[in-house]
Design a protein around this motif. Structure first.
Motif, short mmCIF file in Angstrom:
data_model
loop_
_atom_site.label_atom_id
_atom_site.label_comp_id
_atom_site.label_asym_id
_atom_site.label_seq_id
_atom_site.Cartn_x
_atom_site.Cartn_y
_atom_site.Cartn_z
N MET A 75 0.93 -1.44 -0.21
CA MET A 75 -0.21 0.01 -0.09
C MET A 75 0.75 1.20 0.03
N GLN A 76 2.27 1.19 0.03
CA GLN A 76 3.04 2.18 0.13
C GLN A 76 3.29 2.72 -1.13
N SER A 77 3.39 4.13 -1.53
CA SER A 77 3.79 4.48 -2.64
C SER A 77 5.61 4.88 -2.81
N PHE A 78 6.10 5.04 -1.75
CA PHE A 78 7.31 5.17 -1.61
C PHE A 78 7.99 6.42 -2.34
N PHE A 79 8.03 6.78 -3.56
CA PHE A 79 8.65 7.69 -4.22
C PHE A 79 7.68 8.56 -5.08
N ILE A 80 6.54 8.09 -5.27
CA ILE A 80 5.40 9.11 -5.90
C ILE A 80 4.32 9.51 -5.13
N ASP A 81 3.48 10.62 -5.58
CA ASP A 81 2.46 10.97 -4.64
C ASP A 81 1.46 9.83 -4.40
N TYR A 91 -2.19 8.61 -6.12
CA TYR A 91 -1.72 8.16 -7.58
C TYR A 91 -2.83 7.72 -8.49
N THR A 92 -2.82 7.43 -9.68
CA THR A 92 -4.15 7.29 -10.56
C THR A 92 -3.97 6.00 -11.31
N LEU A 93 -2.88 5.34 -11.07
CA LEU A 93 -2.74 4.32 -11.66
C LEU A 93 -2.42 2.99 -10.78
N VAL A 94 -1.02 2.63 -10.57
CA VAL A 94 -0.53 1.74 -9.41
C VAL A 94 0.58 2.10 -8.84
N ASN A 95 0.59 2.08 -7.45
CA ASN A 95 1.43 2.58 -6.77
C ASN A 95 2.92 1.82 -6.61
N ALA A 96 4.17 2.32 -6.30
CA ALA A 96 5.55 1.75 -6.35
C ALA A 96 5.48 0.66 -5.62
N GLY A 97 4.77 0.71 -4.38
CA GLY A 97 4.91 -0.41 -3.43
C GLY A 97 4.30 -1.60 -3.92
N TYR A 98 3.18 -1.54 -4.57
CA TYR A 98 2.41 -2.65 -5.22
C TYR A 98 3.11 -3.34 -6.22
N ILE A 99 3.73 -2.34 -7.27
CA ILE A 99 4.48 -3.11 -8.13
C ILE A 99 5.81 -3.94 -7.74
N LEU A 100 6.30 -3.32 -6.40
CA LEU A 100 7.53 -4.00 -6.05
C LEU A 100 7.01 -5.25 -5.54
N LEU A 101 5.91 -5.34 -4.66
CA LEU A 101 5.12 -6.36 -4.26
C LEU A 101 4.94 -7.82 -5.17
N ALA A 102 4.46 -7.04 -6.35
CA ALA A 102 4.17 -7.98 -7.42
C ALA A 102 5.47 -8.67 -7.79
N VAL A 103 6.37 -8.06 -8.14
CA VAL A 103 7.71 -8.32 -8.42
C VAL A 103 8.46 -9.41 -7.80
N GLY A 137 -11.06 4.37 -2.70
CA GLY A 137 -11.24 5.43 -3.73
C GLY A 137 -10.14 6.07 -4.24
N ASN A 138 -9.01 5.69 -3.73
CA ASN A 138 -7.65 6.43 -4.30
C ASN A 138 -7.48 6.33 -5.60
N LEU A 139 -7.71 5.25 -6.28
CA LEU A 139 -7.57 4.90 -7.64
C LEU A 139 -8.67 5.41 -8.54
N SER A 140 -8.20 5.71 -9.87
CA SER A 140 -9.18 6.00 -10.78
C SER A 140 -9.76 4.60 -11.35
N ARG A 141 -10.48 4.79 -12.00
CA ARG A 141 -11.24 3.50 -12.61
C ARG A 141 -10.16 2.50 -13.15
N ASN A 142 -9.32 3.32 -14.04
CA ASN A 142 -8.24 2.50 -14.82
C ASN A 142 -7.29 1.86 -13.83
N GLY A 143 -6.91 2.81 -12.75
CA GLY A 143 -6.26 2.22 -11.64
C GLY A 143 -6.39 1.10 -11.07
N LEU A 144 -7.76 1.02 -10.84
CA LEU A 144 -8.53 0.14 -9.94
C LEU A 144 -8.35 -1.40 -10.95
#
Length: 661
Positions: free
Chosen positions: A185-191, A194-206, A234-241
């Motif tokens: 759930m952490q964004s780490f280095f971006i706001d 976010y509107t798409l996918v945060n960095a923390g989630y991408i890191l976890l997926a990797v 509701g932090n994500l846009s429809r596309n982000g979700l």
């Protein structure tokens, strides 16, 4: 002046649609029950305190003996070999940590306190990760209750569970899932917005393949939690979700299958997604219902994502919300009690067996007999054999063998599991009867099937010492020396292994070695029926060189109720103990058999105690009187048990239909 007058006139002519009364009427204020928000912080503390009290009652007060048995049937070793064994299946770190913590159940109060402490941490971790408001804190007790149920539901499956670290696995796994969810759930280095996918989630997926490798199914739970949390926040846009859900779905489907093909082809492909959930399987028997609490613990946190969307008007907690929290908390209490009752937590024999087993293992013979004497109903067959071992070792078998309950009922289970004594207590039963190779054989078989537990390693060590296989014994001692609670036990026997000439000084082996040395080391077959083998073997054995062995054969000949087997063993016992007082039960059996079949043995010159003769006459008179009233044999036995249940007479006539297992 004219202009000023004109403005006043226009103002006066302005129509008024509402004429305000001189005094406004008082409106009735609606009263609602509310708890000040400043006091709301106390609700989570009350909820977790209530749950901790319930858990303490069920774990420490009701299940201390079960927790001790749990660790004795588990294993953990501080070495590379054990870690490599954990790596063979998904959830290596989960198994390693859980197995390590299971050791502390040796001291049930300490182990249970650690478990409850972890549940408290998990409670506040879930509250933080899911941002649960204070008034909804009671809902976090749902997964915690499921974890509690995984412990108290175990029953006789405690002897058949193969999963490493079963007892702490759900707790460690869910706590790991909370930590990984927070990381994701952490964004780490971006706001943060976010509107798409945060960095923390991408890191976890990797790193998802590592999450699965070290925490199994629990390592994948964040990919279930996070999309649901984001949907309600509701932090994500429809596309982000959609992107987040797509990544989660891809990870949940692909990672277990990829890991199975790359690293875990030793397990079934269909178990790749649920391997971290212990399977309750034995001899083609499966109890799927016992897995439900594990799944409940994993899935109920989803509810927490929903309630974070709920908003209260103003700064107070509404009566309905507080009432719901109270209902959930009370429901936890009632539900836990009902579940505990249904899962045999109050089944006396289940717990008494474990207490007796520990007493026999530690050679506390009197404690084992005290436990046997306190049984409110019929004992189990395992307990009857353990009672015989205790009486044999403290020298009272001939005087007190039938003063305890000898009926023997099978273990009570709440599903289709069939309990075999060879998997619960056969190694220690065989060992204490001097059948060392049988004990060794079942230790090995059970270890291959269920793992080399601390209990099995102790029995293997004893058997190796009796066989004077010193190097083999040293191997098991070296393993046990790596443990926390069995290190002292191992070092005590290490001194013997280092100096075998001192064997006679170790009195704990005295009786077993005498029996063993007079029976030999033949290993035939018992067909998986420990009790029947012990009865038949000893009832048909004679040995004039060992008083201990001869007395054991006499007792089991009496249990077999075989007159032809009894007399030779009785006469040999009398010769070996010439001049000694004949034990009560041996006199009872001799007098009864002499009266039933006088042509087999003339007992007229035998010096029976007067109390023996009188007791038999009273027994016969009472039984005949009751039969004449029309009672059947079973009811007569029940009526006479209070007065004559401690005699061989009652055992011979009324202790029937015994089913071994």
């Amino acid at each position: 002046m004219a202009q000023k007058y004109k403005n006043k006139k226009e103002t006066a002519k302005k129509p008024s649609f509402v004429s305000a009364p001189a005094t406004a009427p008082k409106t009735k204020e609606r009263k609602t029950f509310a708890i000040p928000s400043k006091a709301s912080f106390i609700l989570p503390i009350i909820c977790i305190a209530v749950f901790a009290g319930i858990a303490s009652y069920f774990l420490i007060e009701k299940n201390s003996d079960m927790l001790f048995m749990a660790q004795s049937k588990s294993r953990f070793f501080f070495d590379q070999t054990f870690w490599e064994e954990c790596l063979k299946v998904p959830g290596a770190a989960l198994s390693w940590i859980s197995s390590y913590l299971t050791q502390y159940l040796y001291e049930p109060t300490l182990g249970a306190s650690i478990m409850i402490g972890m549940w408290v941490v998990l409670f506040f971790a879930a509250k933080f990760v899911f941002k649960v408001k204070n008034e909804w804190s009671a809902l976090i007790l749902l997964p915690l209750t499921a974890l509690l149920v995984t412990i108290i539901q175990t029953g006789y499956w405690i002897y058949y569970i193969k999963f490493f670290g079963y007892w702490f696995s759900g707790t460690v796994g869910l706590l790991a899932a909370m930590i990984l969810t927070w990381i994701g759930m952490q964004s780490f280095f971006i706001d943060r917005k976010y509107t798409l996918v945060n960095a923390g989630y991408i890191l976890l997926a990797v790193l998802s393949i590592l999450c699965y490798r070290y925490f199994g199914t629990y390592g994948l739970l964040p990919f279930l939690y996070i999309p649901i949390i984001e949907m309600f926040r509701g932090n994500l846009s429809r596309n982000g979700l959609i992107a987040t859900a797509a990544i989660s779905l891809l990870v949940l489907i692909v990672i277990p299958q990829v890991a199975h093909n790359m690293m875990y082809n030793n397990i079934r492909a269909d178990l790749a997604w649920t391997y971290s959930v212990p399977a309750f399987q034995s001899d083609n028997v499966t109890s799927s219902a016992k897995q439900y609490p594990f799944f409940a613990a994993m899935l109920t946190p989803i509810l927490l994502a929903f309630v974070q969307k709920r908003k209260n008007k103003g700064s107070n907690i509404g009566a309905l919300t507080a009432f719901c929290s109270l209902i959930v908390t009370v429901g936890i209490l009632i539900g836990s009690y009902i579940i505990a009752d249904e899962k045999n937590i109050d089944n006396y024999n289940y717990h008494a067996e474990m207490r007796m087993y520990r007493a026999i293992d530690e050679q506390r013979w009197d404690d084992a007999l005290e436990e046997m004497a306190s049984i409110p109903g019929d004992a189990s067959r395992e307990m009857v054999l353990l009672k015989n071992i205790a009486l044999f070792n403290n020298g009272h078998m001939g005087d007190k063998m039938f003063k305890y309950n000898n009926m023997g009922e099978p273990p009570y289970v709440d599903d289709s599991l069939y309990v075999h004594m060879v998997q619960t207590a056969a190694p220690i039963i065989y060992y204490n009867h001097g059948k060392v190779n049988f004990s060794y054989r079942w230790c090995i078989e059970n270890s291959v099937e269920f793992g080399f537990s601390f209990d099995n390693l102790k029995n293997l060590t004893r058997c190796s010492i009796i066989n004077h296989e010193w190097e083999v014994a040293r191997k098991y001692i070296d393993i046990l020396k790596k443990t926390i609670y069995y290190k002292d036990w191992a070092e005590h026997l290490e001194k013997l292994v280092d100096n075998p000439s001192t064997f006679a000084d170790y009195h704990e082996f005295g009786n077993v070695y005498e029996l063993y040395s007079h029976m030999g080391s033949v290993l035939d077959g018992d067909n998986g029926l420990c009790e029947m083998y012990v009865l038949n073997y000893f009832a048909n054995t004679q040995n004039k060189d060992s008083k201990l062995l001869q007395e054991l054969t006499l007792n089991y000949a009496m249990v077999q109720k075989d007159i032809q087997l009894f007399w030779p063993r009785f006469m040999l016992y009398a010769q070996l103990h010439n001049g000694e007082k004949m034990p009560v039960h041996y006199q009872e059996a001799a007098y009864l058999y002499g009266c039933l079949e006088p042509q087999t043995m003339d007992i007229s010159r035998m010096p029976f105690d007067e109390s023996i003769i009188k007791k038999y006459e009273d027994f016969q008179q009472t039984s005949q009187s009751l039969l004449r009233t029309g009672l059947n044999a079973q009811d007569v036995g029940k009526s006479m048990k209070a007065t004559f249940g401690d005699t061989f007479y009652w055992f011979y006539f009324f202790c029937r239909d015994i089913h071994s297992y």
